[in-house]
Design an enzyme around this catalytic site. Structure first.
Site, PDB file in Angstrom:
ATOM      1  N   TYR A 158      -8.969 -50.930 -18.208  1.00  0.00           N
ATOM      2  CA  TYR A 158      -9.940 -52.020 -18.253  1.00  0.00           C
ATOM      3  C   TYR A 158     -10.194 -52.380 -19.716  1.00  0.00           C
ATOM      4  CZ  TYR A 158     -10.905 -51.305 -13.304  1.00  0.00           C
ATOM      5  OH  TYR A 158     -10.791 -51.213 -11.940  1.00  0.00           O
ATOM      6  N   TYR A 194      -3.529 -47.032 -11.077  1.00  0.00           N
ATOM      7  CA  TYR A 194      -3.829 -46.441 -12.384  1.00  0.00           C
ATOM      8  C   TYR A 194      -4.664 -45.179 -12.210  1.00  0.00           C
ATOM      9  CZ  TYR A 194      -8.501 -48.451 -11.767  1.00  0.00           C
ATOM     10  OH  TYR A 194      -9.742 -48.761 -11.276  1.00  0.00           O
ATOM     11  N   ARG A 215      -5.872 -44.379  -8.600  1.00  0.00           N
ATOM     12  CA  ARG A 215      -6.466 -45.405  -7.751  1.00  0.00           C
ATOM     13  C   ARG A 215      -5.401 -46.428  -7.400  1.00  0.00           C
ATOM     14  NH1 ARG A 215     -11.657 -48.106  -7.559  1.00  0.00           N
ATOM     15  NH2 ARG A 215     -11.074 -47.592  -5.410  1.00  0.00           N
ATOM     16  N   HIS A 218      -6.028 -52.881  -7.384  1.00  0.00           N
ATOM     17  CA  HIS A 218      -7.102 -53.651  -6.746  1.00  0.00           C
ATOM     18  C   HIS A 218      -7.748 -54.594  -7.749  1.00  0.00           C
ATOM     19  CE1 HIS A 218      -9.068 -50.101  -8.511  1.00  0.00           C
ATOM     20  NE2 HIS A 218     -10.102 -50.899  -8.715  1.00  0.00           N
ATOM     21  N   HIS A 220     -11.732 -56.103  -8.418  1.00  0.00           N
ATOM     22  CA  HIS A 220     -13.143 -55.980  -8.068  1.00  0.00           C
ATOM     23  C   HIS A 220     -13.765 -57.358  -7.872  1.00  0.00           C
ATOM     24  CE1 HIS A 220     -13.776 -51.678  -9.343  1.00  0.00           C
ATOM     25  NE2 HIS A 220     -12.694 -51.955 -10.063  1.00  0.00           N
TER      26      HIS A 220
END
Length: 305
Positions: A158, A194, A215, A218, A220
């Site tokens: 991120y 990731y 994970r 995806h 969010h």
């Protein structure tokens, strides 16, 4: 006179909260004491184990910053976040399923025009076009609804995890406002699966206990329409190999979207495409009600009026 021993100690600590002025706080604290004391008794917790737990929680606190919440990550990997989510959303009545907020919601979401590329500086990721719509439970489109979007890049990071975040600002995150037909759309890159951060105590726990830290890919979404329950959710990529073993237990079948590879020379909004790109389509259905959307990290929450 009470004897503060293994037999009478728990009852004495529970009773010490009897005069708490807030009934809910009293209940929560007394139940917490019972559960903690039961855990210690059942496991025969040793002094070294107790000291390790104290040190672990201390290090977890030290790892938290305005853009990283290690305690949320701890809650996530222990399944607590998803359990809290489940008990607070027992009856969805056809509404889109919820899932965990995650530790990287930082609130740096500026209102952005539809069709904007929210990852303009990423030259390595495969391009993706996301088209979506927000409706009520009967399919009525909801206009002027703010929708926050954020996801990791093609390296699994991120923006707020990167050392230059304060200088370069937000990437792969934005806020869109739905149009009169409840629609919003944007361009970005195709996220990848990731690992959660493993440079802190939570990641250390995952690695040392033999769990994988991954994970599934995806995006969010936080959808916050007036007169409806705030929706905190992800949309996952169909076919990801970690869908059945998400380290934070966040996947639900209804949240998995088929992302279709395309070779059209133009994307749905008319923007030019160069080579293959991917199309994600998803519709969000909101449940009537109220509630507070989560505050950005580093912002003190206030009680609702």
């Amino acid at each position: 006179m009470t004897q503060f021993n293994e037999t009478e100690l728990t009852e004495a600590v529970v009773k010490s909260f009897d005069q708490a002025p807030n009934p809910r706080a009293k209940f929560l604290l007394q139940e917490l004491v019972k559960s903690l004391h039961d855990y210690v008794s059942r496991t025969g917790l040793t002094f070294p184990e107790w000291e390790y737990a104290i040190d672990f929680l201390t290090r977890t606190g030290h790892k938290c910053t305005d853009t990283r919440q290690e305690f949320i990550l701890l809650s996530d990997v222990l399944g607590v976040s998803m359990l809290v989510d489940a008990v607070n959303h027992r009856d969805r009545e056809g509404a889109t399923q919820t899932t965990v907020l995650g530790p990287f919601y930082v609130g740096e979401h500026k209102v952005t025009a539809h069709g904007t590329d929210i990852s303009p500086n990423n030259q390595t990721g495969e391009r993706m076009f996301v088209q979506s719509r927000v409706t009520d439970l009967n399919g009525k489109p909801l206009a002027n609804v703010p929708v926050d979007v954020w996801h990791a890049d093609d390296d699994g990071f991120y923006d707020s995890q990167k050392p230059n975040y304060d200088e370069v600002g937000a990437s792969a995150r934005a806020r869109f406002i739905t149009d009169s037909d409840g629609r919003f759309f944007f361009r970005t890159i195709l996220p990848c699966s990731y690992p959660i951060p493993t440079d802190g105590p939570v990641g250390e726990m995952i690695v040392q206990t033999g769990r994988h830290p991954m994970r599934p890919a995806h995006v969010h979404f936080l959808v916050n329409a007036k007169g409806y329950e705030p929706l905190i959710t992800h949309v996952f990529m169909d076919g990801d190999k970690y869908l059945d073993s998400d380290v934070v237990f966040g996947v639900k079948d209804d949240l998995v979207a088929k992302v279709v590879p395309r070779n059209d020379p133009e994307m749905p909004d008319g923007s030019k495409a160069s080579g293959q790109w991917h199309l994600m389509t998803y519709e969000f259905h909101l449940k009537p009600g109220g509630g507070m959307a989560p505050k950005p990290l580093g912002v003190k929450a206030v009680e609702p009026a």
